[in-house]
Design an enzyme around this catalytic site. Structure first.
Site, PDB file in Angstrom:
ATOM      1  N   HIS A  12       0.834  -1.214   0.000  1.00 44.34           N
ATOM      2  CA  HIS A  12       0.000   0.000   0.000  1.00 44.34           C
ATOM      3  C   HIS A  12       0.869   1.266   0.000  1.00 44.34           C
ATOM      4  CE1 HIS A  12      -0.260  -0.572   4.655  1.00 44.34           C
ATOM      5  NE2 HIS A  12       0.720   0.260   4.387  1.00 44.34           N
ATOM      6  N   HIS A  59      -2.071   5.379   9.172  1.00 42.40           N
ATOM      7  CA  HIS A  59      -0.788   6.087   9.254  1.00 42.40           C
ATOM      8  C   HIS A  59      -1.013   7.464   9.879  1.00 42.40           C
ATOM      9  CE1 HIS A  59      -0.433   3.068   6.079  1.00 42.40           C
ATOM     10  NE2 HIS A  59       0.859   3.040   6.310  1.00 42.40           N
ATOM     11  N   HIS A 196      10.715  -3.336   3.834  1.00 45.41           N
ATOM     12  CA  HIS A 196      11.127  -1.939   3.698  1.00 45.41           C
ATOM     13  C   HIS A 196      11.458  -1.346   5.061  1.00 45.41           C
ATOM     14  CE1 HIS A 196       6.800  -1.489   4.523  1.00 45.41           C
ATOM     15  NE2 HIS A 196       6.879  -0.175   4.594  1.00 45.41           N
ATOM     16  N   GLU A 243       4.603  -4.811   8.856  1.00 40.67           N
ATOM     17  CA  GLU A 243       3.262  -4.717   8.244  1.00 40.67           C
ATOM     18  C   GLU A 243       2.803  -6.058   7.669  1.00 40.67           C
ATOM     19  OE1 GLU A 243       3.183  -0.055   6.776  1.00 40.67           O
ATOM     20  OE2 GLU A 243       3.395  -1.624   5.272  1.00 40.67           O
TER      21      GLU A 243
HETATM   22 FE   LIG Z   1       2.099   1.312   5.640  1.00 38.67          FE
END
Ligand SMILES: [Fe+2]
Length: 320
Positions: A12, A59, A196, A243
């Site tokens: 995402h 977020h 990431h 995540e």
């Molecule tokens: Fe995210």
């Protein structure tokens, strides 16, 4: 009865949303990413779900350090877009499915998963980027093709839920959906990742080998993934790679054995690895087998039906 027919895993990345919103999808850098979702959009058009449950993380749009629900279920009639960074995306308000969401809340909470019920909630790129990747670009004045039930998971502030807890929540979600009396076709998204890290000395970390092993196990051996501790995600997939536990909620909601009908992986998009997978519950493609088991169809007729179902499914190509 409502039923979950398929699960979708998707990154995402917020920059993907910005590329869509600023008409950059045909630029060479972005075309590499978006071309990987063309088959997925065809699959989604063919599947035509009645409802999508989308597991994502907020977020700092709906929540903040003041309020950190571990699992927050959106039970509202609609969810306005909001966002950090680039601001609210120019996408339609997401319509919910309050009746099914409330039913899920009741079933899952009575199954001892203590969800936070959100009757008002804004949603950010964590949810709307995967929606664009699977549903295509949707004009702000138009509408998304189906209602959505958001399930926000805390993977931002320690402690996030364990992979095992997520996997088991997926199973409780499935039980909830299947006890809903209306005949609805439901798909479930797990979003985020893949590897990431966006800050610190290891910023820019991507571990393609680990990501691909994760996708392999997601498809064939999800129980192995449910045992992975947080520290391994952090070490192997970077701080934000945690995540990926959200994908286990999606996977837990599916059959133990599934058909992987599509996979896509590319590096990088922004500073992340983009991963995507579509898994179908087998009984969807093998309806004939179920009828055979109930004695309603002979063996040759069931095999014929199975072949016809396979031909009718355009996404049996397995992309990498
Ligand atoms: Fe995210």
């Amino acid at each position: 009865m409502a039923r979950i027919v398929a699960g979708i895993g998707s990154s995402h990345v917020p920059a993907i949303g910005a590329a869509i919103d600023n008409n950059k999808t045909e630029e060479p850098y972005w075309k590499r990413v978006f071309s990987g979702f063309e088959k997925s959009q065809a699959w989604m058009r063919e599947t035509k779900p009645d409802v999508a449950i989308i597991v994502y993380n907020d977020h700092a749009s709906a929540f903040s350090v003041d309020l950190i629900p571990t699992f927050a279920l959106g039970c509202a009639a609609e969810f306005p877009p909001a966002d950090e960074g680039w601001g609210p995306r120019p996408v339609p308000v997401v319509k919910g499915h309050p009746a099914l969401a409330s039913h899920i809340a009741q079933s899952v909470i009575l199954d001892e998963f203590d969800l936070t019920i959100c009757n008002k909630m804004e949603v950010d790129h964590g949810m709307t980027v995967p929606m664009n990747l699977l549903f295509g670009k949707v004009d702000k004045s138009s509408h998304w093709p189906c209602p959505v039930i958001p399930l926000a998971v805390n993977v931002v502030m320690y402690p996030p839920p364990t992979g095992h807890r997520c996997y088991m929540l997926g199973k409780a979600l499935r039980k909830a959906v299947e006890s809903y009396p209306e005949n609805l076709k439901v798909v479930i998204f797990g979003t985020g990742g893949l590897s990431h890290q966006i800050s610190g000395p290891r910023a820019g970390l991507i571990n393609a080998k680990w990501d691909k092993a994760f996708l392999d196990n997601l498809s064939k051996a999800p129980q192995k993934l449910a045992k992975i501790p947080h520290v391994e995600y952090m070490r192997e997939a970077g701080a934000e790679g945690i995540e990926m536990v959200m994908w286990l909620i999606m996977r837990g909601a599916l059959d133990d054995k599934v058909d992987e009908v599509y996979r896509f992986y590319t590096v990088p998009a922004s500073n992340t690895a983009v991963g995507h997978i579509i898994l179908e519950n087998r009984r969807r493609a093998k309806g004939a087998a179920g009828r055979q088991a109930s004695g309603r169809k002979s063996k040759p007729a069931a095999a014929k039906h199975k072949r016809a179902a396979a031909r009718a499914t355009p996404t049996t190509v397995r992309g990498r």
